[in-house]
Design a protein around this motif. Structure first.
Motif, PDB file in Angstrom:
ATOM      1  N   GLY A  30      -6.495   0.301  10.161  1.00  0.00           N
ATOM      2  CA  GLY A  30      -6.545   1.294   9.097  1.00  0.00           C
ATOM      3  C   GLY A  30      -7.975   1.594   8.686  1.00  0.00           C
ATOM      4  O   GLY A  30      -8.814   0.697   8.598  1.00  0.00           O
ATOM      5  N   VAL A  31      -8.258   2.859   8.425  1.00  0.00           N
ATOM      6  CA  VAL A  31      -9.614   3.334   8.155  1.00  0.00           C
ATOM      7  C   VAL A  31      -9.888   3.398   6.651  1.00  0.00           C
ATOM      8  O   VAL A  31      -9.093   3.948   5.882  1.00  0.00           O
ATOM      9  CB  VAL A  31      -9.825   4.741   8.755  1.00  0.00           C
ATOM     10  CG1 VAL A  31     -11.227   5.260   8.446  1.00  0.00           C
ATOM     11  CG2 VAL A  31      -9.560   4.729  10.258  1.00  0.00           C
ATOM     12  N   VAL A  32     -11.045   2.867   6.253  1.00  0.00           N
ATOM     13  CA  VAL A  32     -11.528   3.006   4.877  1.00  0.00           C
ATOM     14  C   VAL A  32     -12.942   3.571   4.949  1.00  0.00           C
ATOM     15  O   VAL A  32     -13.892   2.870   5.302  1.00  0.00           O
ATOM     16  CB  VAL A  32     -11.524   1.662   4.124  1.00  0.00           C
ATOM     17  CG1 VAL A  32     -12.068   1.862   2.711  1.00  0.00           C
ATOM     18  CG2 VAL A  32     -10.130   1.070   4.071  1.00  0.00           C
ATOM     19  N   ASN A  33     -13.088   4.841   4.623  1.00  0.00           N
ATOM     20  CA  ASN A  33     -14.392   5.513   4.659  1.00  0.00           C
ATOM     21  C   ASN A  33     -15.057   5.417   3.292  1.00  0.00           C
ATOM     22  O   ASN A  33     -14.663   6.096   2.348  1.00  0.00           O
ATOM     23  CB  ASN A  33     -14.221   6.993   5.031  1.00  0.00           C
ATOM     24  CG  ASN A  33     -13.802   7.173   6.469  1.00  0.00           C
ATOM     25  OD1 ASN A  33     -14.341   6.542   7.371  1.00  0.00           O
ATOM     26  ND2 ASN A  33     -12.821   8.049   6.695  1.00  0.00           N
ATOM     27  N   ALA A  55      -7.977  -0.189   0.736  1.00  0.00           N
ATOM     28  CA  ALA A  55      -7.839  -1.156   1.830  1.00  0.00           C
ATOM     29  C   ALA A  55      -6.659  -2.094   1.575  1.00  0.00           C
ATOM     30  O   ALA A  55      -5.886  -2.403   2.504  1.00  0.00           O
ATOM     31  CB  ALA A  55      -9.127  -1.958   1.971  1.00  0.00           C
ATOM     32  N   ARG A  56      -6.491  -2.532   0.360  1.00  0.00           N
ATOM     33  CA  ARG A  56      -5.346  -3.383   0.035  1.00  0.00           C
ATOM     34  C   ARG A  56      -4.033  -2.639   0.282  1.00  0.00           C
ATOM     35  O   ARG A  56      -3.043  -3.236   0.752  1.00  0.00           O
ATOM     36  CB  ARG A  56      -5.435  -3.840  -1.421  1.00  0.00           C
ATOM     37  CG  ARG A  56      -6.539  -4.860  -1.693  1.00  0.00           C
ATOM     38  CD  ARG A  56      -6.718  -5.067  -3.183  1.00  0.00           C
ATOM     39  NE  ARG A  56      -7.698  -6.120  -3.483  1.00  0.00           N
ATOM     40  CZ  ARG A  56      -8.351  -6.212  -4.627  1.00  0.00           C
ATOM     41  NH1 ARG A  56      -8.141  -5.305  -5.601  1.00  0.00           N
ATOM     42  NH2 ARG A  56      -9.214  -7.190  -4.830  1.00  0.00           N
ATOM     43  N   GLN A  61       0.744  -1.920   3.756  1.00  0.00           N
ATOM     44  CA  GLN A  61       1.557  -1.103   4.662  1.00  0.00           C
ATOM     45  C   GLN A  61       1.695  -1.728   6.046  1.00  0.00           C
ATOM     46  O   GLN A  61       2.488  -1.247   6.849  1.00  0.00           O
ATOM     47  CB  GLN A  61       0.937   0.285   4.811  1.00  0.00           C
ATOM     48  CG  GLN A  61       1.097   1.177   3.596  1.00  0.00           C
ATOM     49  CD  GLN A  61       0.618   2.585   3.895  1.00  0.00           C
ATOM     50  OE1 GLN A  61      -0.426   2.794   4.504  1.00  0.00           O
ATOM     51  NE2 GLN A  61       1.411   3.563   3.489  1.00  0.00           N
ATOM     52  N   GLY A  62       0.929  -2.774   6.309  1.00  0.00           N
ATOM     53  CA  GLY A  62       1.054  -3.471   7.579  1.00  0.00           C
ATOM     54  C   GLY A  62      -0.156  -3.428   8.477  1.00  0.00           C
ATOM     55  O   GLY A  62      -0.098  -3.941   9.601  1.00  0.00           O
TER      56      GLY A  62
END
Length: 291
Positions: A30-33, A55-56, A61-62
């Motif tokens: 998963g992306v966190v920009n 991010a959490r 969500q998996g």
């Protein structure tokens, strides 16, 4: 074919660390920009606390991996200094690693890579494949981090002009193989390396689709493969025309690419919306399991 490829074909792929082994399916990153100018979310997660909360949410969500980035690499994006980048990403990395998340950091800077691995990041995701910073491969070798080595031509300012290929699959494969050999020569261990075809980086829509249709040719290099198609412009050709310019309207198409990439053998897919791609990779695993 290089001696390395022949050797890998005979021995089979070397494993990644236990935390990054496939749990019977393709992993979802998963992306966190943490940027003010991302093409996909317009700086929505730029604030540190908001980025951590997002991010959490992805982990809930998996998401198997959270990929934190502090510099936009969209076409035309201006570079930031390593100091600026580190100020953005380090607090996020420290918090997530402390909470037990598997953290990747999207960076082309060796100084950033070293600092975030000391803070607990397990993966360095380098879109330049070591070309942007000559110290990157030595840093990765020293830290032992998993190294995502992406295909790259030019910089965000120049890469669109370099999207010229006679045979995009053969040329991307050859250039990835060369970069892998150079990384190994710098002391990176082969088991550290994941390859990425670099969709959208010096590639037009036809190049991207062709690479996705021939992931098997890239897997022959003997390393796990990360596919990052999420919300990229080439997907606008398969969404309703009225939504073509809306990155968020490409999430369903992204999930479809996740399913196809997983069925083709990708180690992981890098996405902005985790839940649909979690379903997609599980569908691919179930489908493969009943063939």
């Amino acid at each position: 074919m290089s001696e390395r490829v022949v050797r890998r074909a005979a021995m089979g792929p070397e494993p990644l660390p236990e935390a990054l082994r496939e749990p019977g399916r393709t992993l979802v990153m998963g992306v966190v920009n943490v940027t003010p100018d991302s093409f996909s979310d317009g700086g929505q997660w730029f604030d540190t606390d908001v980025a951590i909360a997002h991010a959490r949410h992805l982990v809930a969500q998996g998401a198997d991996i959270v990929d934190v980035g502090g510099e936009s690499t969209r076409p035309g994006a201006a570079p930031v200094t390593p100091e600026q980048e580190l100020a953005r990403v380090l607090p996020v990395v420290e918090t997530l690693a402390r909470e037990g998340a598997v953290v990747s950091v999207d960076t082309v800077n060796a100084a950033t890579a070293e600092a975030v691995t000391e803070a607990g990041a397990l993966i360095v995701n380098d879109v330049s494949g070591g070309l942007a910073d000559p110290q990157m491969t030595a840093t990765v070798a020293r830290t032992g981090a998993v190294y995502v080595l992406q295909h790259w031509r030019g910089t965000p300012e120049t890469m669109n002009s370099l999207a010229v290929y006679d045979d995009v699959v053969a040329e991307v494969r050859a250039e990835l193989s060369q970069r892998l050999d150079e990384a190994l020569a710098a002391g990176v261990r082969e088991e550290q390396v994941v390859l990425d075809p670099g969709l959208g980086f010096a590639k037009d829509a036809t190049h991207n689709w062709t690479l996705l249709a021939h992931l098997d040719a890239l897997l022959e290099l003997g390393r796990p493969l990360l596919v990052g198609a999420s919300r990229k412009r080439f997907l606008s050709g398969v969404v309703p025309p009225r939504l073509a310019d809306e990155p968020l309207a490409r999430d369903a198409a992204t999930a479809a690419v996740s399913a196809l990439s997983a069925a083709a053998g990708a180690w992981a897919v890098r996405v902005h919306e985790v839940a649909p791609s979690m379903d997609a990779v599980r569908v691919a695993a179930a489908w493969q399991g009943h063939r």
